[in-house]
Enzyme design. Structure first.
Site, PDB file in Angstrom:
ATOM      1  N   GLY A  16       0.836  -1.194   0.000  1.00  0.00           N
ATOM      2  CA  GLY A  16       0.000   0.000   0.000  1.00  0.00           C
ATOM      3  C   GLY A  16       0.871   1.243   0.000  1.00  0.00           C
ATOM      4  N   ALA A  17       1.902   1.229  -0.857  1.00  0.00           N
ATOM      5  CA  ALA A  17       2.954   2.248  -0.792  1.00  0.00           C
ATOM      6  C   ALA A  17       2.808   3.370  -1.810  1.00  0.00           C
ATOM      7  CB  ALA A  17       4.325   1.593  -0.972  1.00  0.00           C
ATOM      8  N   SER A  18       1.805   3.322  -2.667  1.00  0.00           N
ATOM      9  CA  SER A  18       1.736   4.331  -3.733  1.00  0.00           C
ATOM     10  C   SER A  18       1.334   5.706  -3.222  1.00  0.00           C
ATOM     11  CB  SER A  18       0.769   3.881  -4.833  1.00  0.00           C
ATOM     12  OG  SER A  18      -0.539   3.711  -4.320  1.00  0.00           O
ATOM     13  N   SER A  19       0.676   5.767  -2.063  1.00  0.00           N
ATOM     14  CA  SER A  19       0.235   7.062  -1.544  1.00  0.00           C
ATOM     15  C   SER A  19       0.165   7.011  -0.026  1.00  0.00           C
ATOM     16  CB  SER A  19      -1.141   7.437  -2.118  1.00  0.00           C
ATOM     17  OG  SER A  19      -2.149   6.564  -1.628  1.00  0.00           O
ATOM     18  N   GLY A  20      -0.070   8.165   0.573  1.00  0.00           N
ATOM     19  CA  GLY A  20      -0.382   8.242   1.988  1.00  0.00           C
ATOM     20  C   GLY A  20       0.697   7.720   2.916  1.00  0.00           C
ATOM     21  N   ILE A  21       0.259   7.019   3.963  1.00  0.00           N
ATOM     22  CA  ILE A  21       1.160   6.519   4.994  1.00  0.00           C
ATOM     23  C   ILE A  21       2.210   5.588   4.397  1.00  0.00           C
ATOM     24  CG2 ILE A  21       1.268   5.015   7.021  1.00  0.00           C
ATOM     25  CD1 ILE A  21      -1.562   6.174   7.746  1.00  0.00           C
ATOM     26  N   SER A 145      -6.150   0.987  12.943  1.00  0.00           N
ATOM     27  CA  SER A 145      -6.825   2.276  13.044  1.00  0.00           C
ATOM     28  C   SER A 145      -7.458   2.359  14.420  1.00  0.00           C
ATOM     29  CB  SER A 145      -7.919   2.383  11.970  1.00  0.00           C
ATOM     30  OG  SER A 145      -8.780   3.484  12.209  1.00  0.00           O
ATOM     31  N   TYR A 158     -15.286  -0.749   7.059  1.00  0.00           N
ATOM     32  CA  TYR A 158     -13.915  -0.452   7.466  1.00  0.00           C
ATOM     33  C   TYR A 158     -13.723  -0.742   8.954  1.00  0.00           C
ATOM     34  CZ  TYR A 158      -9.555   2.300   7.804  1.00  0.00           C
ATOM     35  OH  TYR A 158      -8.264   2.717   8.015  1.00  0.00           O
TER      36      TYR A 158
END
Length: 313
Positions: A16-21, A145, A158
């Site tokens: 999940g590295a393309s954006s955000g955290i 979360s 979620y």
């Protein structure tokens, strides 16, 4: 006691590295000398990330993966070992969501969020554990979360997935302790973070959604992840508001119910009209959001109690 390598000596997979955290975390690991393998569904996002890392003299490679497919997740771990010879730390940040009243969510939509946000993390642990065991130590770092501790209205899929993740990690952690296997299992529990998440998820609210302010910057979460990569950590709440919410939930869930009735519905709506037909990343990646930050920097605040997570067991 698990002893983890210094970051500069690590091979780190970030899912999940393309954006955000995930993107911010990859940049920080690479800047500290780790070799990183980055994965996501967005090839443009991964290409630009690898270019940014290499321009700063870091070392990175990428692989496309949809985390709802175990074989694609396994391929991430396999490529890390094929490219760099081993795997030391696994960071799992991939997520998607739908903001809508429960009765407006289809079975297919609910299941898809569970498949990505819960099963994707399960698959990540399944893929990484054999290689971590080969090394005789390592870290599994899962981005959960505060919704894993306290569910929010309008986010039932979620919240369900994050609660499931917390249950899974507790079970796995004890099994590894029972086997006396020195692998650290960490749950990172961010409060509301200023990432492109709210640009990318599906909304049926009629407007662009938002987290309930205030926000924190993604770098705060990335710092927590890097800390956990070197220091075995059970849970790490990111953001002062998250610690307050966690305490209130422990003291009086009904009080938190009442507070969320007051602020949880209007607080997740902006004034920007957005159709439920607008592009979203629930079933496929979308372009234009391959960046670290979202649109809410003006609502971000600092956090002053991060030291608590570093002194608590």
């Amino acid at each position: 006691m698990t002893k983890l390598k210094p970051i500069a000596q690590q091979v780190v997979a970030i899912v999940g590295a393309s954006s955000g955290i995930g993107r911010e975390t990859a940049l920080k690991f690479a800047a500290k000398g780790a070799k990183v393998i980055v994965a996501a569904r967005s090839e443009p996002g991964l290409l630009s990330l690898v270019e940014e890392i290499e321009a700063a003299k870091g070392e990175a490679t990428y692989i496309l993966a949809d985390v709802s497919d175990f074989q694609q997740v396994k391929a991430i771990a396999d490529k890390a070992v094929a490219t760099y010879g081993r795997l030391d730390t696994w960071v799992h940040a991939a997520a998607t969501g739908i903001l809508a009243p429960f009765e407006q969510i289809t079975p297919e939509e609910f299941k898809r969020v569970i498949d990505v946000v819960l099963m994707g993390q399960v698959y990540g642990a399944m893929a990484a554990l054999p290689y971590l065991k080969q090394e005789g130590r390592g870290a599994l770092i899962h981005i959960s979360s505060l919704e894993g501790r306290r569910s929010l209205p309008l986010q039932s899929p979620y919240s369900s997935a994050k609660h499931g993740l917390e249950g899974f990690l507790e079970s796995l952690r004890v099994e590894l302790q029972h086997e006396n296997i020195p692998i650290s299992v960490t749950s990172i529990l961010p409060a509301v973070i200023n990432t492109p998440y709210y640009n990318k998820v599906k909304t049926k609210l009629g407007v662009k959604p938002t987290g309930i302010p205030p926000y924190y910057q993604p770098s705060l979460v990335a710092d927590a992840i890097l800390y956990a990569a070197e220091h075995p950590t059970r849970d790490y709440i990111v953001g002062d508001v998250g610690r307050v919410l966690d305490l209130l939930q422990r003291l009086s869930p009904s009080l938190v119910d009442t507070l969320l009735v007051l602020v949880g519905f209007q607080g997740q709506r902006t004034k920007e009209v957005k159709s439920e037909d607008a592009p979203n990343n629930v079933f496929a990646p979308i372009t234009g959001y391959d960046k670290v930050e979202g649109d809410f920097r003006h609502w971000t605040i600092p956090s002053f109690t991060e030291w608590l997570e570093k002194i608590l067991p």
